[in-house]
Design an enzyme around this catalytic site. Sequence first.
Site, PDB file in Angstrom:
ATOM      1  N   SER A 182      14.214  36.665  83.793  1.00 44.40           N
ATOM      2  CA  SER A 182      13.518  36.210  82.586  1.00 44.40           C
ATOM      3  C   SER A 182      12.895  34.838  82.809  1.00 44.40           C
ATOM      4  O   SER A 182      11.837  34.542  82.253  1.00 44.40           O
ATOM      5  CB  SER A 182      14.466  36.189  81.388  1.00 44.40           C
ATOM      6  OG  SER A 182      15.583  35.365  81.639  1.00 44.40           O
ATOM      7  N   GLU A 183      13.533  33.976  83.641  1.00 44.85           N
ATOM      8  CA  GLU A 183      12.926  32.684  83.962  1.00 44.85           C
ATOM      9  C   GLU A 183      13.236  32.265  85.392  1.00 44.85           C
ATOM     10  O   GLU A 183      14.353  32.499  85.884  1.00 44.85           O
ATOM     11  CB  GLU A 183      13.422  31.572  83.025  1.00 44.85           C
ATOM     12  CG  GLU A 183      12.437  31.151  81.978  1.00 44.85           C
ATOM     13  CD  GLU A 183      12.370  32.127  80.836  1.00 44.85           C
ATOM     14  OE1 GLU A 183      11.265  32.331  80.303  1.00 44.85           O
ATOM     15  OE2 GLU A 183      13.407  32.684  80.469  1.00 44.85           O
ATOM     16  N   THR A 184      12.251  31.644  86.004  1.00 48.54           N
ATOM     17  CA  THR A 184      12.444  30.881  87.232  1.00 48.54           C
ATOM     18  C   THR A 184      12.055  29.446  86.924  1.00 48.54           C
ATOM     19  O   THR A 184      10.983  29.184  86.385  1.00 48.54           O
ATOM     20  CB  THR A 184      11.582  31.421  88.380  1.00 48.54           C
ATOM     21  OG1 THR A 184      11.981  32.771  88.692  1.00 48.54           O
ATOM     22  CG2 THR A 184      11.740  30.565  89.634  1.00 48.54           C
TER      23      THR A 184
ATOM     24  N   ILE B 276       6.057  28.969  80.311  1.00 48.43           N
ATOM     25  CA  ILE B 276       6.446  28.790  78.915  1.00 48.43           C
ATOM     26  C   ILE B 276       6.764  27.324  78.638  1.00 48.43           C
ATOM     27  O   ILE B 276       6.950  26.518  79.552  1.00 48.43           O
ATOM     28  CB  ILE B 276       7.635  29.688  78.529  1.00 48.43           C
ATOM     29  CG1 ILE B 276       8.870  29.342  79.362  1.00 48.43           C
ATOM     30  CG2 ILE B 276       7.268  31.154  78.678  1.00 48.43           C
ATOM     31  CD1 ILE B 276      10.123  30.030  78.866  1.00 48.43           C
TER      32      ILE B 276
ATOM     33  N   THR C  26       8.236  32.812  83.276  1.00 51.67           N
ATOM     34  CA  THR C  26       8.672  34.201  83.200  1.00 51.67           C
ATOM     35  C   THR C  26       7.946  34.968  84.306  1.00 51.67           C
ATOM     36  O   THR C  26       7.115  34.402  85.018  1.00 51.67           O
ATOM     37  CB  THR C  26       8.336  34.817  81.835  1.00 51.67           C
ATOM     38  OG1 THR C  26       6.937  35.140  81.793  1.00 51.67           O
ATOM     39  CG2 THR C  26       8.676  33.880  80.686  1.00 51.67           C
TER      40      THR C  26
END
Length: 261
Positions: free
Chosen positions: A45-47, A68, A63
């Site tokens: 969902s996130e790096t 974001i 994402t």
Amino acid sequence: MKIRLYQVDAFASKAFSGNPAAVCPLDAWPDDSLLQAIADENNLSETAFFVPDGDAFALRWFTPTTEIDLCGHATLASAHVLFQLLGYAGERIRFRTRSGELVVERAGAALAMDFPALPPRPCPAPPALLAGLGATPMAILAADDYIAVFADEASVRALTPDFACFRRLDRRGVVVTAPGSDVDFVSRFFAPKVGIAEDPVTGSAHCELAPYWAARLGKTTLSARQVSRRGGELGCRLQGERVIVSGRAVTFLQGEIELTP
């Protein structure tokens, strides 16, 4: 070219729970297209990527499809990497981000993150939101996300949303929430519009949820659980226009990304 890569389960006290985030420490920023490609390849969902910035760190979150403005669990994961794996000796870390300066402090076995409060406001229910929920909430509010309030935890757990409807909405995602059976409140978070069907544990959503539940329950210190399949525990403390979101994190893997010219 090699880039260090860590995968951390955030808002978790053991592996295979909480929300996994990838963290890549960098010496300088490469082209944004490379950052996005790495996030897409990681398919989490996130790096998070950070670089030294004076006495702080510049931090960005991606994402699989887009950059974001704010991500709680990947901030927690980044601080965990700095404190536990890279030998950062201080008691607090300052991150410079698109959402302003964020501070993370050691708090016993947990880490406490100082985030902006984002109080939601009542709003009309968009038809696509109600269609996507497939259920009628008690109230609809909005901040960065739409927030649907239900009567009880069982209703939140039982939802099977239509993600195609949620993709038509004009905000980042949809939070569903209710009083908890053994915590102050529970939630789930859906953001298919930015490439995340259901996020396991969402720190940034609690910037919206904490002000709502603090006002509703008449207390500023709150216990929370995100009731996704993996699940996660969070502490929230409302301090004026800030929310202190706390949780634990564990390292899952360490490795290197190898890039050929």
